[in-house]
Design an enzyme around this catalytic site. Sequence first.
Site, PDB file in Angstrom:
ATOM      1  N   LYS A 182       0.640  -1.216   0.006  1.00  0.00           N
ATOM      2  CA  LYS A 182      -0.163  -0.376   0.131  1.00  0.00           C
ATOM      3  C   LYS A 182       1.191   1.317   0.056  1.00  0.00           C
ATOM      4  O   LYS A 182       1.701   1.496   0.597  1.00  0.00           O
ATOM      5  CB  LYS A 182      -1.068  -0.049   1.241  1.00  0.00           C
ATOM      6  CG  LYS A 182      -1.782  -0.299   1.679  1.00  0.00           C
ATOM      7  CD  LYS A 182      -2.508  -0.974   2.596  1.00  0.00           C
ATOM      8  CE  LYS A 182      -4.538  -1.781   1.767  1.00  0.00           C
ATOM      9  NZ  LYS A 182      -5.265  -1.247   3.211  1.00  0.00           N
ATOM     10  N   HIS A 251      -7.247 -12.917   2.448  1.00  0.00           N
ATOM     11  CA  HIS A 251      -7.049 -11.693   3.743  1.00  0.00           C
ATOM     12  C   HIS A 251      -7.024 -12.788   5.017  1.00  0.00           C
ATOM     13  O   HIS A 251      -6.486 -12.690   6.011  1.00  0.00           O
ATOM     14  CB  HIS A 251      -8.319 -10.370   3.619  1.00  0.00           C
ATOM     15  CG  HIS A 251      -6.684  -8.904   3.999  1.00  0.00           C
ATOM     16  ND1 HIS A 251      -6.105  -9.021   3.589  1.00  0.00           N
ATOM     17  CD2 HIS A 251      -7.209  -8.455   4.952  1.00  0.00           C
ATOM     18  CE1 HIS A 251      -5.709  -7.349   3.934  1.00  0.00           C
ATOM     19  NE2 HIS A 251      -6.523  -7.402   4.518  1.00  0.00           N
ATOM     20  N   ARG A 254      -4.111 -13.799   5.306  1.00  0.00           N
ATOM     21  CA  ARG A 254      -3.011 -12.764   6.416  1.00  0.00           C
ATOM     22  C   ARG A 254      -2.969 -12.570   7.088  1.00  0.00           C
ATOM     23  O   ARG A 254      -2.537 -12.124   8.397  1.00  0.00           O
ATOM     24  CB  ARG A 254      -3.299 -11.454   5.421  1.00  0.00           C
ATOM     25  CG  ARG A 254      -2.298 -10.594   5.433  1.00  0.00           C
ATOM     26  CD  ARG A 254      -3.329  -9.234   4.606  1.00  0.00           C
ATOM     27  NE  ARG A 254      -2.420  -8.198   5.290  1.00  0.00           N
ATOM     28  CZ  ARG A 254      -1.240  -7.399   5.474  1.00  0.00           C
ATOM     29  NH1 ARG A 254       0.265  -8.247   4.575  1.00  0.00           N
ATOM     30  NH2 ARG A 254      -0.910  -6.157   6.076  1.00  0.00           N
ATOM     31  N   HIS A 277       2.524  -2.905   8.232  1.00  0.00           N
ATOM     32  CA  HIS A 277       2.094  -1.668   8.703  1.00  0.00           C
ATOM     33  C   HIS A 277       2.312  -0.690   8.758  1.00  0.00           C
ATOM     34  O   HIS A 277       3.969  -0.252   9.480  1.00  0.00           O
ATOM     35  CB  HIS A 277       1.204  -1.718   9.925  1.00  0.00           C
ATOM     36  CG  HIS A 277      -0.028  -3.032   9.468  1.00  0.00           C
ATOM     37  ND1 HIS A 277      -0.333  -4.407  10.332  1.00  0.00           N
ATOM     38  CD2 HIS A 277      -1.211  -3.544   8.240  1.00  0.00           C
ATOM     39  CE1 HIS A 277      -1.611  -4.816  10.467  1.00  0.00           C
ATOM     40  NE2 HIS A 277      -1.399  -4.323   9.055  1.00  0.00           N
ATOM     41  N   TYR A 286      -4.675  -7.545  16.836  1.00  0.00           N
ATOM     42  CA  TYR A 286      -3.587  -8.920  16.458  1.00  0.00           C
ATOM     43  C   TYR A 286      -3.692  -9.692  17.867  1.00  0.00           C
ATOM     44  O   TYR A 286      -3.391 -10.412  18.562  1.00  0.00           O
ATOM     45  CB  TYR A 286      -2.403  -9.186  15.622  1.00  0.00           C
ATOM     46  CG  TYR A 286      -2.997  -9.147  14.270  1.00  0.00           C
ATOM     47  CD1 TYR A 286      -4.106  -9.981  13.263  1.00  0.00           C
ATOM     48  CD2 TYR A 286      -2.548  -8.320  13.045  1.00  0.00           C
ATOM     49  CE1 TYR A 286      -4.286  -9.861  12.392  1.00  0.00           C
ATOM     50  CE2 TYR A 286      -3.386  -8.332  12.257  1.00  0.00           C
ATOM     51  CZ  TYR A 286      -4.058  -9.171  11.100  1.00  0.00           C
ATOM     52  OH  TYR A 286      -3.967  -8.933   9.854  1.00  0.00           O
TER      53      TYR A 286
END
Length: 308
Positions: A182, A251, A254, A277, A286
């Site tokens: 990203k 996802h 992931r 991230h 998480y």
Amino acid sequence: MQAEDAGLVERYLEHVRVEKRLAQRTVELYALDLQKLLENAQTAAVPLLRVQNAHVRRWVAQMHGGGRSGRGIALILSGWRGFYAWLGREGRVTSNPVQDVRAPKVAKPLPKALSVDDAVQFAEFSEDEADPWLEARDAAIVELLYGCGLRVGELVGLDAQASGSAKGWIDLQAGEAHVLGKGSKRRTVPVGRKAIASLRHWLDLRGGGLKGEQPALFVGRHGSRLSAQAIWQRLKQRSLKAGLATPVHPHMLRHSFASHVLQSSGDLRAVQELLGHANIGTTQVYTRLDFQHLAKAYDAAHPRAKRK
């Protein structure tokens, strides 16, 4: 006071029913919201025309403390806000006491992650009667998504080898995946032994099913780069054949990668780097998944946790 307040509510409901021509069900929902407002005002012994911002905030806190969801409170506030906006246009109030009041934030749902056993079962699944070319490709896709925690967009952007135009590529010798994430941010993630073995097997077969040259690592039968949608569909089909209760999507793998690495290592910073991230706050979700895992283990194993 009660009669005057009830009259104002009736006039407003007539306004939205006749002048705004809202659906009957919508008018009924407005009526329920305003009934709640009437009850609160009566309990506080304050006329509707004198309700202040502090009153509304107190009532929001009471609703939230009573277990009403943030989404439900937001809908109620929307109804109240519209009522006071109408009173303002009618010249009955000088300010809207609901204008700057917001509902409590809705808690974000935890991302879905497979258990370790289910993830391993899925990664090791092999369909004996499947086309060997497709089986090798799909197995390598699963190993990369679960073994490296890649986004599906990062996966489909991978080329079979490095080049000047490649968005991402796999270095089998170094055991690394170079991906474009990203915000056009590049990162390098380690590729595990199982994933490397699956990729070598796929690359051995890949060229035999292609028509023409194609740099993409993962391709379809016609030689074009696989789309994210195609990978979603293949994973869903594969998870059902593997006997998993929940259809798997990219996802989810992931999330499973992140959760399982965190369970084993407890290193949140490392997981942040592996996932790419920018903000560790994104990764902290998480820790909630990890706590759920620990809580389940506690409930199942600790003698003082068991309930008769």
